[in-house]
Design an enzyme around this catalytic site. Structure first.
Site, mmCIF file in Angstrom:
data_model
loop_
_atom_site.group_PDB
_atom_site.id
_atom_site.type_symbol
_atom_site.label_atom_id
_atom_site.label_comp_id
_atom_site.label_asym_id
_atom_site.label_seq_id
_atom_site.Cartn_x
_atom_site.Cartn_y
_atom_site.Cartn_z
ATOM 1 N N ALA B 14 0.839 -1.198 0.000
ATOM 2 C CA ALA B 14 0.000 0.000 0.000
ATOM 3 C C ALA B 14 0.876 1.250 0.000
ATOM 4 O O ALA B 14 2.065 1.182 0.302
ATOM 5 C CB ALA B 14 -0.907 -0.011 1.225
ATOM 6 N N CYS B 15 0.244 2.360 -0.341
ATOM 7 C CA CYS B 15 0.903 3.653 -0.314
ATOM 8 C C CYS B 15 1.536 3.863 1.069
ATOM 9 O O CYS B 15 0.903 3.547 2.057
ATOM 10 C CB CYS B 15 -0.148 4.733 -0.583
ATOM 11 S SG CYS B 15 0.422 6.399 -0.418
ATOM 12 N N PRO B 16 2.733 4.380 1.224
ATOM 13 C CA PRO B 16 3.620 4.944 0.208
ATOM 14 C C PRO B 16 4.685 3.973 -0.290
ATOM 15 O O PRO B 16 5.659 4.379 -0.897
ATOM 16 C CB PRO B 16 4.294 6.071 0.981
ATOM 17 C CG PRO B 16 4.478 5.495 2.361
ATOM 18 C CD PRO B 16 3.320 4.563 2.585
ATOM 19 N N MET B 17 4.505 2.667 -0.012
ATOM 20 C CA MET B 17 5.585 1.724 -0.307
ATOM 21 C C MET B 17 6.002 1.616 -1.780
ATOM 22 O O MET B 17 7.193 1.547 -2.056
ATOM 23 C CB MET B 17 5.235 0.335 0.256
ATOM 24 C CG MET B 17 5.410 0.246 1.752
ATOM 25 S SD MET B 17 6.938 1.019 2.277
ATOM 26 C CE MET B 17 8.102 -0.165 1.642
ATOM 27 N N ASP B 41 -1.480 -1.422 -6.140
ATOM 28 C CA ASP B 41 -2.105 -0.222 -5.585
ATOM 29 C C ASP B 41 -2.572 0.677 -6.732
ATOM 30 O O ASP B 41 -1.775 1.110 -7.555
ATOM 31 C CB ASP B 41 -1.067 0.499 -4.702
ATOM 32 C CG ASP B 41 -1.582 1.831 -4.185
ATOM 33 O OD1 ASP B 41 -2.822 2.007 -4.168
ATOM 34 O OD2 ASP B 41 -0.759 2.679 -3.816
#
Lengths: 159, 189
Positions: B14-17, B41
């Site tokens: 998920a964000c920010p990965m 995502d």
């Protein structure tokens, strides 16, 4: 590329969800090659607390504060639907399902990305928090140091 | 499949990965090479595009298959050298005219395969600059060749190589695809 941009975030809140938002933005900004500072003040300091109790000589009120405030990022409550601790349990379950990073993981990631984590020393005194009670690798400063970073910052947030 | 020099797996993250992983991997990538970022995502398309533009890298495009997104980026410091030394240069318009007159020309696209896949001149041959030495023998030395890349810099190097190898009629197209207004063909959806 042009000169490095700066992002500064004031983390005032001690809520799990708000701190998460702050750390997600901080990590994103670091990926943008920004120089990032998170200035923790008041309840935001709890995100930096170690999970284990550290023996420190304190006055009665400071001791009470220490007991009542969450010890570490993982123990923080939600700003909405906390429901006496049920809310955080539920949201952590959902986060696992969606593979979102937990707050402690986000803090580790922030350190790895060289995000400057600053604890406000004035509010540390107010809440009776000692440097030994906070995570390693945290900087200690006051409002002037924060402003020095913020005045030429491109992104400034108060959360 | 589109060829990439490095594949970054950010599936399920998920964000920010996705953006954090992309940034880390970009450090290890060589200048001019292509990276594929796999992600699930949905927000990552806009994120990667904005990140690439702000950090000076070239965003090539995104493909989607069974809910998996594959973003393609080319590493760049944003300032490719402008000097060109191949003596024969053609403008985009000259090439467009030659093509619309159905002239017997070969359009040689020396960008990376992924760049080619996300948009090229119809009928152009893909021959990335790094592979040009191997493929020289397959080309006709008498043919009229237009060499094209994104900005005219890689095609300049390719044109020099071709001339040195004895090709008679080699023109470097300037600026190339970055200013191309003619028809475009894609090899991906």
């Amino acid at each position: 590329m042009s000169e490095t941009k700066k992002t500064t975030i004031v983390l005032f809140s001690g809520d799990y969800d708000k701190a998460m938002a702050a750390y997600i933005i901080a990590n994103g900004a670091a990926a943008y090659d920004h120089e990032v500072t998170i200035f923790h003040t008041f309840w935001g300091l709890n995100a930096l607390r170690k999970e284990d109790q550290v023996p420190v000589q304190k006055g009665f009120l400071e001791k009470m504060f220490g007991k009542m405030m969450p010890r570490g990022a993982d123990k923080m409550g939600l700003s909405k639907m906390n429901m006496a601790g049920m809310g955080p349990k539920m949201i952590k379950h959902v986060m696992k399902k969606h593979n979102a990073m937990t707050l402690p993981q986000l803090i580790d990631m922030a350190k790895e990305q060289d995000i400057k984590l600053v604890a406000c020393t004035m509010t540390m005194d107010l809440l009776g928090l000692d440097q030994t009670e906070l995570l390693d690798g945290v900087d200690y400063a006051g409002v002037a140091a924060y402003l020095a970073d913020a005045q030429d910052g491109n992104v400034n947030l108060f959360i | 499949m589109i060829q990439a020099d490095l594949i970054v797996d950010a599936k399920g993250l998920a964000c920010p990965m996705p953006i954090v992983k992309t940034k880390k991997a970009m450090k290890e990538l060589e200048q001019g090479s292509v990276m594929e970022v796999q992600a699930t995502d949905k927000g990552s398309t806009a994120d990667i595009k904005a990140w690439a533009e702000s950090s000076g890298h070239q965003y090539l495009g995104t493909t989607e298959k069974d809910g998996m997104l594959a973003h393609y980026l080319r590493k760049s410091d944003g300032q490719e050298k402008e000097e060109m030394s191949h003596p024969h240069v053609a403008s985009n318009e000259e090439l467009e005219t030659a093509l619309s007159n159905r002239a017997e020309v070969i359009v040689l696209d020396v960008r990376e395969a992924a760049e080619f896949a996300f948009g090229h001149i119809p009928g152009a041959q893909s021959l990335p600059l790094g592979e040009i030495d191997i493929a020289l023998s397959d080309l006709d030395k008498e043919a009229s060749i237009y060499v094209v890349c994104r900005s005219g810099s890689r095609s300049d190097m390719a044109s020099q190589k071709l001339s040195a190898a004895g090709f008679k009629d080699v023109k470097n197209v300037v600026p190339g695809m970055s200013g191309w207004n003619g028809p475009i063909e894609k090899s991906v959806q």
